[in-house]
Design a protein around this motif. Structure first.
Motif, PDB file in Angstrom:
ATOM      1  N   TYR A 287       0.876  -1.175   0.000  1.00 55.56           N
ATOM      2  CA  TYR A 287       0.000   0.000   0.000  1.00 55.56           C
ATOM      3  C   TYR A 287       0.904   1.212   0.000  1.00 55.56           C
ATOM      4  CZ  TYR A 287      -3.278   3.383   2.155  1.00 55.56           C
ATOM      5  OH  TYR A 287      -4.044   4.481   2.464  1.00 55.56           O
ATOM      6  N   ASP A 315      -2.429  -1.279  -4.974  1.00 58.20           N
ATOM      7  CA  ASP A 315      -3.360  -0.822  -3.941  1.00 58.20           C
ATOM      8  C   ASP A 315      -3.948   0.537  -4.358  1.00 58.20           C
ATOM      9  OD1 ASP A 315      -4.716  -0.514  -1.493  1.00 58.20           O
ATOM     10  OD2 ASP A 315      -3.108  -1.459  -0.362  1.00 58.20           O
ATOM     11  N   ILE A 316      -4.757   1.125  -3.501  1.00 56.56           N
ATOM     12  CA  ILE A 316      -5.643   2.236  -3.894  1.00 56.56           C
ATOM     13  C   ILE A 316      -4.998   3.406  -4.636  1.00 56.56           C
ATOM     14  CG2 ILE A 316      -7.505   1.827  -2.275  1.00 56.56           C
ATOM     15  CD1 ILE A 316      -6.228   3.720  -0.309  1.00 56.56           C
ATOM     16  N   ILE A 352      -6.820  -3.403  -6.596  1.00 55.91           N
ATOM     17  CA  ILE A 352      -7.826  -3.336  -5.534  1.00 55.91           C
ATOM     18  C   ILE A 352      -9.071  -2.621  -6.066  1.00 55.91           C
ATOM     19  CG2 ILE A 352      -7.087  -1.106  -4.547  1.00 55.91           C
ATOM     20  CD1 ILE A 352      -7.441  -2.402  -1.741  1.00 55.91           C
ATOM     21  N   TRP A 389     -12.384   6.053   1.286  1.00 60.93           N
ATOM     22  CA  TRP A 389     -11.172   6.660   0.706  1.00 60.93           C
ATOM     23  C   TRP A 389     -11.444   7.834  -0.249  1.00 60.93           C
ATOM     24  CZ3 TRP A 389      -7.387   5.171   3.587  1.00 60.93           C
ATOM     25  CH2 TRP A 389      -7.283   3.857   4.025  1.00 60.93           C
ATOM     26  N   TRP A 423      -9.082  -7.510  -6.193  1.00 63.67           N
ATOM     27  CA  TRP A 423      -8.978  -7.558  -4.744  1.00 63.67           C
ATOM     28  C   TRP A 423     -10.093  -6.679  -4.187  1.00 63.67           C
ATOM     29  CZ3 TRP A 423      -4.199  -4.529  -2.525  1.00 63.67           C
ATOM     30  CH2 TRP A 423      -4.229  -4.535  -1.123  1.00 63.67           C
ATOM     31  N   ASP A 425     -11.877  -5.073  -1.190  1.00 70.18           N
ATOM     32  CA  ASP A 425     -11.548  -4.715   0.193  1.00 70.18           C
ATOM     33  C   ASP A 425     -12.678  -3.855   0.762  1.00 70.18           C
ATOM     34  OD1 ASP A 425     -10.009  -4.381   2.483  1.00 70.18           O
ATOM     35  OD2 ASP A 425      -8.963  -2.631   1.683  1.00 70.18           O
ATOM     36  N   MET A 426     -12.609  -3.535   2.014  1.00 69.40           N
ATOM     37  CA  MET A 426     -13.535  -2.588   2.674  1.00 69.40           C
ATOM     38  C   MET A 426     -14.992  -3.027   2.547  1.00 69.40           C
ATOM     39  SD  MET A 426     -11.447  -0.215   3.832  1.00 69.40           S
ATOM     40  CE  MET A 426     -12.310   1.336   4.069  1.00 69.40           C
ATOM     41  N   ARG A 498     -11.852  -9.376   1.650  1.00 70.56           N
ATOM     42  CA  ARG A 498     -11.588  -9.262   3.084  1.00 70.56           C
ATOM     43  C   ARG A 498     -12.800  -9.728   3.894  1.00 70.56           C
ATOM     44  NH1 ARG A 498      -9.642  -3.592   5.625  1.00 70.56           N
ATOM     45  NH2 ARG A 498     -11.880  -3.142   5.554  1.00 70.56           N
ATOM     46  N   TRP A 511      -8.037 -13.125   2.710  1.00 72.60           N
ATOM     47  CA  TRP A 511      -6.863 -12.862   3.560  1.00 72.60           C
ATOM     48  C   TRP A 511      -7.343 -12.226   4.858  1.00 72.60           C
ATOM     49  CZ3 TRP A 511      -8.573  -8.410   1.584  1.00 72.60           C
ATOM     50  CH2 TRP A 511      -8.124  -7.201   2.105  1.00 72.60           C
ATOM     51  N   ASP A 514      -5.913  -6.564   8.253  1.00 68.59           N
ATOM     52  CA  ASP A 514      -4.793  -5.734   8.718  1.00 68.59           C
ATOM     53  C   ASP A 514      -4.208  -6.260  10.026  1.00 68.59           C
ATOM     54  OD1 ASP A 514      -5.429  -4.371   6.480  1.00 68.59           O
ATOM     55  OD2 ASP A 514      -6.281  -2.626   7.497  1.00 68.59           O
ATOM     56  N   PHE A 547       0.745  -6.479   8.304  1.00 67.14           N
ATOM     57  CA  PHE A 547       0.405  -5.278   7.527  1.00 67.14           C
ATOM     58  C   PHE A 547       0.915  -4.000   8.207  1.00 67.14           C
ATOM     59  CE2 PHE A 547      -2.814  -1.893   6.676  1.00 67.14           C
ATOM     60  CZ  PHE A 547      -2.587  -1.745   5.321  1.00 67.14           C
ATOM     61  N   HIS A 572       2.419  -8.110   2.068  1.00 68.12           N
ATOM     62  CA  HIS A 572       1.698  -6.842   1.911  1.00 68.12           C
ATOM     63  C   HIS A 572       2.043  -5.967   3.110  1.00 68.12           C
ATOM     64  CE1 HIS A 572      -1.285  -3.959   0.742  1.00 68.12           C
ATOM     65  NE2 HIS A 572      -2.098  -4.205   1.751  1.00 68.12           N
TER      66      HIS A 572
HETATM   67  C1  GLC Z   1      -7.304  -1.732   4.076  1.00 68.54           C
HETATM   68  C2  GLC Z   1      -6.835  -3.118   3.630  1.00 68.54           C
HETATM   69  C3  GLC Z   1      -5.370  -3.055   3.302  1.00 68.54           C
HETATM   70  C4  GLC Z   1      -5.136  -2.011   2.235  1.00 68.54           C
HETATM   71  C5  GLC Z   1      -5.670  -0.664   2.674  1.00 68.54           C
HETATM   72  C6  GLC Z   1      -5.591   0.376   1.581  1.00 68.54           C
HETATM   73  O1  GLC Z   1      -6.708  -1.366   5.258  1.00 68.54           O
HETATM   74  O2  GLC Z   1      -7.100  -4.094   4.594  1.00 68.54           O
HETATM   75  O3  GLC Z   1      -4.915  -4.314   2.871  1.00 68.54           O
HETATM   76  O4  GLC Z   1      -3.781  -1.900   1.962  1.00 68.54           O
HETATM   77  O5  GLC Z   1      -7.019  -0.779   3.073  1.00 68.54           O
HETATM   78  O6  GLC Z   1      -6.330  -0.007   0.484  1.00 68.54           O
END
Ligand code: GLC
Length: 825
Positions: A287, A315-316, A352, A389, A423, A425-426, A498, A511, A514, A547, A572
């Motif tokens: 990340y 990642d984001i 992601i 985000w 991926w 997430d959130m 997640r 997975w 965090d 993480f 990660h």
């Molecule tokens: C969340 C995820 C993590 C990722 C982060 C930013 O905390 O669990 O894996 O890196 O968001 O996207």
């Protein structure tokens, strides 16, 4: 929201008394049986409290119990159960004055006592009790708030495993915990609930000689809770904030084995499909890796240093201000070029994709979602907006088939650009506090998600977020998975999620979110991942190195070793941590990390075989010791070792500064050390040397494990010949599975299974015709004390190479037609 705990003797009366006060917001039992009816395969009981209870035999080893407090069951709908998998079989029913017997002949037997309150006992085909209700308060509900709860008697010594993702020790007896998918970054061991809800467990009583396994799955998506004897060791209970008391008991069949329980549970909730081979390689994430040039540099460094790797994660920060399905114009000006360059180097790329869609009327994804009417609405009927985000977002209602189809279609753009996997997430779903909020948010704060009255379509059974919260992530992963299948039907998708609910294995790898760069969190990975595995989720992993926080060189190296044979292998790290690639610490550490990843690649043919098995019968690649050795009481609580398949035993070092560790060798098999061929008797514990460079790894005597030479990525596997490592000194047959590594031709027969049998007369090989798969080139017999006097291949003497320091005998095979290899002392 739990029942008061009266003494057993007084309880029935007390609860019956409660029934006579219907207006009180209090627990009540469902009362005595007033009527018994057949409805298709179900036997339906009406009770004094106006409730209905349906008992359905799903198979000769599975029963479903569904209690509806208000008596009128809603549509029979489940996100967890594979459609049609709970249709049931026709039972043999005997309705007597005081009880009803429901049987499948020679197999499961359910007794329903009619008085003084309905209670259930379940027996196996040998009339051994599997599990019985606590007659004092078998099934209860609270009419005022909709809560439900069941209580079972708990024999002393019965242990419980599974429950999906719970950061608690291995066995769950005398623990209590809840399920409510929560973005609980940095979760302390012993806390919860975290990201996933899998209300399924396997019970085993080792004292009963290990023939006593059974399973229970509580199919309820509301906030749920389990108390496995924490308050009272003589009983356990489970319940939820709403919905029906809908649960399945798996008797474990004739053998009463954990494997049978899991087979039946995964027949009901689905099996993890065989992943593409590339998804089983080493994966590198951060990340975030940004800009584009950095991603390219990371990929190049793997190849230059010859450290094998298959996948890079973005990642984001690859996005344009976190708008999903976009690229940052400044940091990723030519994503297509980057992706094609990475593909050229043998990498696959995963991006992601979070559920939050930025509310922005200049943003095509938002506009199309709003126009299609796919976003979640609040109780007042307004599009739900919350901060994540990108700032204020709208959220697809993944419980709406229309939203899932819309969502799935969005991936067309990413696939066309060259992205390989996704991926999610959130997706608990997680939200941030409003920007101007001054209220402190704690780790398990209820405010970290949608409010409970938010509306969901529920696939035709509309309901509130209180009901559907726990399936939001699973339905997101499903939408992604189904979209990819539709867009690219010839390729196996990789979706990582997640959040999830029971059955998530059908759609995604999981997975553990965090975690933290600490030895404590490293140790937690073994109970967490093995419990996920026996909860039906085969494709699991934890962020290697932890993480949050920066691991020491030693912690990272040990963590990589501990993880290297876990199903999903990915490093990660969080944005504010130091760089973390296998080479980060240089020197000795870099060399060891490289060798560790090489071990993964050597053993990939074995890991792949295990995934094929998992798809076929639900047995997971990663297994806690007790799962294979349910009669070995000493294996019951081993939480710092694990099995990969039934043939490899891994005992990672998970303490700072340790260079040796105690290993328990499960009883009934002997174990050969992978590295030096030394033999260890089953049922014993020994200290073994574990210098920094060494992962203590053992192979079961009698087993045959396929290996391949070190390759740099799985794209090179096709031409890598197999060497089958045979652990000397035990008899048995092993199967090795091969196919094209991607696509679905294997479901139409384009695969082969090699059988290797070790017996008194030598080694027998049954190698079917090769249709372009990795060829079998050699055998390596490990655990021999001395070179044999003679080695014969199909009766003809041949030369073989013996290495005394590893106790390995290498025998090259002239071709795949070889049938028998014999050693003469
Ligand atoms: C969340 C995820 C993590 C990722 C982060 C930013 O905390 O669990 O894996 O890196 O968001 O996207």
């Amino acid at each position: 929201m739990r029942l008061p705990r009266p003494t057993t003797a007084g309880a029935a009366l007390l609860l019956l008394a409660a029934i006579s006060q219907p207006a009180a917001a209090a627990w009540q039992t469902i009362g005595e049986v007033t009527r018994v009816e057949r409805a298709g395969n179900a036997v339906v009981f009406a009770t004094a409290a106006g409730s209905a209870l349906a008992v359905t035999l799903i198979s000769p080893s599975v029963v479903r119990v569904r209690m509806t407090p208000a008596g009128k069951p809603a549509a029979d709908f489940s996100y967890a159960v594979v459609p049609g998998a709970n249709a049931g079989i026709s039972p043999v029913v005997v309705d007597a004055a005081d009880r009803v017997d429901i049987r499948a002949s020679g197999a499961i037997h359910v007794v329903v006592e009619k008085k003084p309150v309905l209670s259930i006992r379940i027996y196996d085909g040998n009339e051994h009790l599997v599990v019985g209700d606590d007659p004092a308060r078998p099934l209860a509900f609270d009419a005022a708030d909709g809560a439900v709860e069941a209580t079972k008697l708990r024999p002393d010594g019965e242990l419980y495993y599974g429950f999906g993702e719970v950061p608690l020790p291995l066995a769950r007896q005398q623990q209590s915990f809840a399920f409510w998918n929560t973005d609980a970054g940095n979760y302390p061991p012993g806390s919860g609930p975290i990201y996933q809800t899998i209300p399924f467990f396997i019970a085993n009583d080792f004292r009963a000689g290990g023939r006593s396994a059974y399973g229970l799955f509580f199919d309820n998506t509301w906030r749920s809770h389990f108390d496995m004897g924490a308050r009272d060791p003589a009983r356990y209970s489970f319940g939820a904030a709403g919905g029906d008391l809908d649960y399945y008991v798996f008797t474990g069949g004739t053998e009463r084995s954990p494997a049978n329980v899991l087979r039946d549970y995964t027949a009901l909730t689905g099996r993890g499909p065989l992943p593409p081979l590339w998804a089983l390689g080493y994966q590198q994430s951060r990340y975030s890796y940004t800009p584009q040039a950095k991603v390219e540099e990371i990929a190049r460094t793997f190849r230059e240093k010859e450290i094998p790797a298959d996948v890079i994660y973005l990642d984001i920060d690859y996005m344009d201000a976190y708008r999903i399905f976009t690229w940052s114009p400044t940091n990723f000006p030519d994503a297509r070029k980057m992706l094609s360059l990475l593909h050229g180097e043998g990498f696959h790329v995963v991006t992601i994709v979070d559920p939050g869609v930025k509310v922005d009327d200049k943003y095509a994804v938002y506009n199309s979602g709003r126009d299609a009417g796919v976003f979640v609405h609040d109780a007042g009927g307004n599009e739900l907006h919350a901060r994540v985000w990108p700032g204020i977002c709208a959220f697809p209602d993944f419980t709406d088939p229309k939203a899932r189809a819309w969502w799935g279609g969005l991936y067309a753009k990413s696939l066309a650009e060259g992205v390989d996997g996704f991926w999610n997430d959130m997706n608990e779903p997680a939200t941030f506090p409003a920007e101007d909020s001054t209220v402190p948010v704690t780790m398990f704060d209820a405010s970290k998600t949608f409010s409970l009255d938010v509306k969901h379509a529920g696939d035709g059974s509309p309901g509130t977020h209180a009901r559907y919260h726990n399936v939001y992530g699973m339905q997101m992963a499903r939408a992604t998975n189904e979209g990819l299948h539709k867009l690219r039907p010839e390729q196996r998708p990789l979706v990582l999620t997640r959040a999830g609910f029971a059955g998530i294995q059908r759609y995604a790898a999981v997975w553990t979110g965090d975690n933290i760069a600490s030895w404590e969190h490293l140790a937690l990975t073994v109970p967490m991942l093995t419990n996920m595995s026996v909860s039906g989720v085969p494709f699991v992993g934890a962020d290697v190195g932890g993480f949050n926080g920066t691991p020491s060189a030693e912690l990272y190296t040990r963590w990589l070793q501990a993880a290297v044979l876990t199903p999903f292998l990915r490093t990660h790290s969080a944005i504010d941590t130091e760089q973390r690639e296998p080479w980060t610490w240089g020197g000795e550490f870099e060399r060891i990390n490289k060798e560790t990843i090489e071990l993964r690649y050597r053993l990939l043919p074995y890991i792949y075989t295990l995934f094929a098995q998992s798809e076929a019968d639900g047995t997971p690649p990663l297994r806690p010791l007790w799962f294979e050795y349910p009669r070995d009481a000493k294996a019951a609580l081993v939480d710092d070792q694990y099995l990969v398949g039934k043939d490899l035993l891994v005992a990672p070092v998970m303490q700072a500064g340790s260079t040796k560790r105690r290993v328990y060798f499960p009883k009934g098999d002997d174990w050969i050390a992978w590295w030096d061929g030394s033999r260890h008797d089953g049922g014993t514990s020994e200290f073994v040397a574990a210098p920094l460079a060494r992962l203590p790894l053992f192979v079961r005597a009698g087993a045959s494990v396929p290996t391949e030479p070190v390759i740099q990525h799985t794209g090179e596997a096709k031409n890598a010949p197999l060497t089958i490592v045979i652990a000397h000194g035990g008899n048995g047959a092993s199967r090795i599975y091969e196919d094209a590594g991607d696509g679905y031709a294997y479901r139409k027969g384009a695969s082969r299974t090699i059988v290797v049998t070790q017996g008194d007369a030598g080694i027998e090989l049954a190698i079917p015709a090769n249709r372009g798969f990795q060829r079998v080139a050699a055998l390596e017999i490990v655990g021999l004390d001395a070179a044999p006097r003679e080695v014969k291949i199909d009766g003809k003497p041949t030369t073989a190479r013996f290495d005394a320091s590893t106790r390995r005998l290498h025998i090259a095979l002239p071709n795949e037609a070889v049938k028998r290899v014999a050693l003469a002392k």
